[in-house]
Every structure is written in C-alpha cells, then in structure tokens.
Scaffold this motif. Structure first.
Motif, PDB file in Angstrom:
ATOM      1  N   GLU A  32       0.834  -1.205   0.000  1.00  0.00           N
ATOM      2  CA  GLU A  32       0.000   0.000   0.000  1.00  0.00           C
ATOM      3  C   GLU A  32       0.873   1.260   0.000  1.00  0.00           C
ATOM      4  O   GLU A  32       0.609   2.206  -0.745  1.00  0.00           O
ATOM      5  N   GLU A  33       1.903   1.265   0.806  1.00  0.00           N
ATOM      6  CA  GLU A  33       2.800   2.423   0.880  1.00  0.00           C
ATOM      7  C   GLU A  33       3.449   2.722  -0.475  1.00  0.00           C
ATOM      8  O   GLU A  33       3.598   3.874  -0.865  1.00  0.00           O
ATOM      9  N   PHE A  34       3.835   1.675  -1.199  1.00  0.00           N
ATOM     10  CA  PHE A  34       4.506   1.842  -2.489  1.00  0.00           C
ATOM     11  C   PHE A  34       3.544   1.916  -3.664  1.00  0.00           C
ATOM     12  O   PHE A  34       3.959   2.201  -4.785  1.00  0.00           O
ATOM     13  N   GLY A  35       2.262   1.618  -3.417  1.00  0.00           N
ATOM     14  CA  GLY A  35       1.285   1.627  -4.500  1.00  0.00           C
ATOM     15  C   GLY A  35       1.523   0.507  -5.508  1.00  0.00           C
ATOM     16  O   GLY A  35       1.415   0.719  -6.714  1.00  0.00           O
ATOM     17  N   VAL A  36       1.857  -0.682  -5.000  1.00  0.00           N
ATOM     18  CA  VAL A  36       2.127  -1.830  -5.865  1.00  0.00           C
ATOM     19  C   VAL A  36       1.223  -2.996  -5.484  1.00  0.00           C
ATOM     20  O   VAL A  36       0.594  -2.992  -4.418  1.00  0.00           O
ATOM     21  N   SER A  37       1.192  -3.997  -6.321  1.00  0.00           N
ATOM     22  CA  SER A  37       0.380  -5.181  -6.087  1.00  0.00           C
ATOM     23  C   SER A  37       0.890  -5.963  -4.873  1.00  0.00           C
ATOM     24  O   SER A  37       2.068  -6.322  -4.819  1.00  0.00           O
ATOM     25  N   ARG A  38       0.006  -6.244  -3.932  1.00  0.00           N
ATOM     26  CA  ARG A  38       0.375  -7.023  -2.754  1.00  0.00           C
ATOM     27  C   ARG A  38       0.793  -8.436  -3.164  1.00  0.00           C
ATOM     28  O   ARG A  38       1.753  -9.001  -2.646  1.00  0.00           O
ATOM     29  N   HIS A  39       0.077  -8.997  -4.126  1.00  0.00           N
ATOM     30  CA  HIS A  39       0.373 -10.351  -4.604  1.00  0.00           C
ATOM     31  C   HIS A  39       1.778 -10.411  -5.219  1.00  0.00           C
ATOM     32  O   HIS A  39       2.551 -11.329  -4.939  1.00  0.00           O
ATOM     33  N   HIS A  40       2.104  -9.440  -6.039  1.00  0.00           N
ATOM     34  CA  HIS A  40       3.423  -9.405  -6.679  1.00  0.00           C
ATOM     35  C   HIS A  40       4.524  -9.200  -5.637  1.00  0.00           C
ATOM     36  O   HIS A  40       5.557  -9.872  -5.664  1.00  0.00           O
ATOM     37  N   LEU A  41       4.282  -8.289  -4.686  1.00  0.00           N
ATOM     38  CA  LEU A  41       5.267  -8.048  -3.633  1.00  0.00           C
ATOM     39  C   LEU A  41       5.462  -9.291  -2.772  1.00  0.00           C
ATOM     40  O   LEU A  41       6.584  -9.581  -2.339  1.00  0.00           O
ATOM     41  N   ALA A  42       4.397 -10.043  -2.537  1.00  0.00           N
ATOM     42  CA  ALA A  42       4.511 -11.277  -1.746  1.00  0.00           C
ATOM     43  C   ALA A  42       5.457 -12.274  -2.422  1.00  0.00           C
ATOM     44  O   ALA A  42       6.230 -12.968  -1.746  1.00  0.00           O
ATOM     45  N   LYS A  43       5.432 -12.345  -3.739  1.00  0.00           N
ATOM     46  CA  LYS A  43       6.351 -13.233  -4.470  1.00  0.00           C
ATOM     47  C   LYS A  43       7.793 -12.767  -4.295  1.00  0.00           C
ATOM     48  O   LYS A  43       8.704 -13.573  -4.119  1.00  0.00           O
ATOM     49  N   VAL A  44       7.995 -11.456  -4.335  1.00  0.00           N
ATOM     50  CA  VAL A  44       9.331 -10.894  -4.142  1.00  0.00           C
ATOM     51  C   VAL A  44       9.826 -11.222  -2.739  1.00  0.00           C
ATOM     52  O   VAL A  44      10.963 -11.674  -2.553  1.00  0.00           O
ATOM     53  N   VAL A  45       8.965 -10.998  -1.757  1.00  0.00           N
ATOM     54  CA  VAL A  45       9.315 -11.258  -0.357  1.00  0.00           C
ATOM     55  C   VAL A  45       9.653 -12.732  -0.164  1.00  0.00           C
ATOM     56  O   VAL A  45      10.608 -13.067   0.552  1.00  0.00           O
TER      57      VAL A  45
END
Length: 137
Positions: A32-45
């Motif tokens: 939310e802070e970065f304005g990006v997809s949570r799903h995509h960020l979860a893969k990165v994490v």
C-alpha cells in the motif's frame, strides 16, 4: 540496463526495512505504501526470505524484517538474486537463445563486460547506504 519490476519492488522493500530495522512490516502495508500489487510483492518477499535476506514472523510483533544487518547486504547481491531469471539479451539465456549472430557476434563480450561493471558498482554499496524511511515517521 533496465531492472525488472520484480527487482524494483525488492529493492524498495529492502530499503524500507533498512530504514526501520527495529520494526516488522506487513507485506500488505508495504504494498500500500509503495502503490504496488500485494500479490506481486509477496512473491518478491518469498524469494528474499528463501535467500536469507529477510525473515518473516506471523502474529503480534511479527512481520517482515531484515535477516542480516543492512551494512552486510550488498546491492549487487540483491540484484543478482532478483534478476537471476532475466538474461540481459537473448544470447545470455541459459539455453543460449536463438540469435542468428552467434557465434560471430562482436557485441556479446562488450555487453557481458558492461553487465559485470554494473554489478561491480552495485557491489560497492550496501543496503545501509540506501536505507529509507518517510520523513513523517
């Protein structure tokens, strides 16, 4: 050179964690802070966690944190990890690609040296050099 969105998100997340190493962050909060997809960020994490760069804890007091001090994480290491599946050009792919210029290409060696120089420059910097926290915190 252009880094993938995957790497961009990973670098941003790590910079944010480095800016406040004492606290845990939820993936949804960072997305939310970065304005990006949570799903995509979860893969990165997930990739960062598998590599031992971040640790995740569930429940109260949990969240995402750096697994090592930011001063011990080289930016080149992060980029190599997150760009591992991305060849700079087709002929750099694991299968050699289908470039019709191979093996007589006189560009490939220059591109390889440029990529090595790019990563060497990133190896000179650590995540601590790029730690970020919003001014309002």
């Amino acid at each position: 050179m252009r880094l993938t969105q995957f790497t961009d998100f990973g670098l941003r997340a790590l910079m944010r964690l480095a800016g406040r190493p004492e606290r845990g962050f939820a993936t949804a909060e960072l997305a939310e802070e970065f304005g990006v997809s949570r799903h995509h960020l979860a893969k990165v994490v997930a990739r960062l966690a598998a590599a031992g760069l971040v640790e995740t804890r569930r429940g109260g007091g949990g969240g995402l944190r750096l697994a090592r001090p930011a001063a011990e994480i080289r930016l080149g290491e992060v980029v190599r990890l997150l760009e591992a599946d991305q060849a700079l050009v087709e002929c750099f792919a694991a299968d050699g690609g289908a470039c019709t210029l191979t093996p007589d290409c006189r560009l490939k060696g220059r591109l390889a040296r440029a990529e090595a120089a790019f990563l060497a420059e990133l190896d000179r910097a650590t995540l601590a050099d790029c730690a970020w926290a919003p001014r309002a915190e």
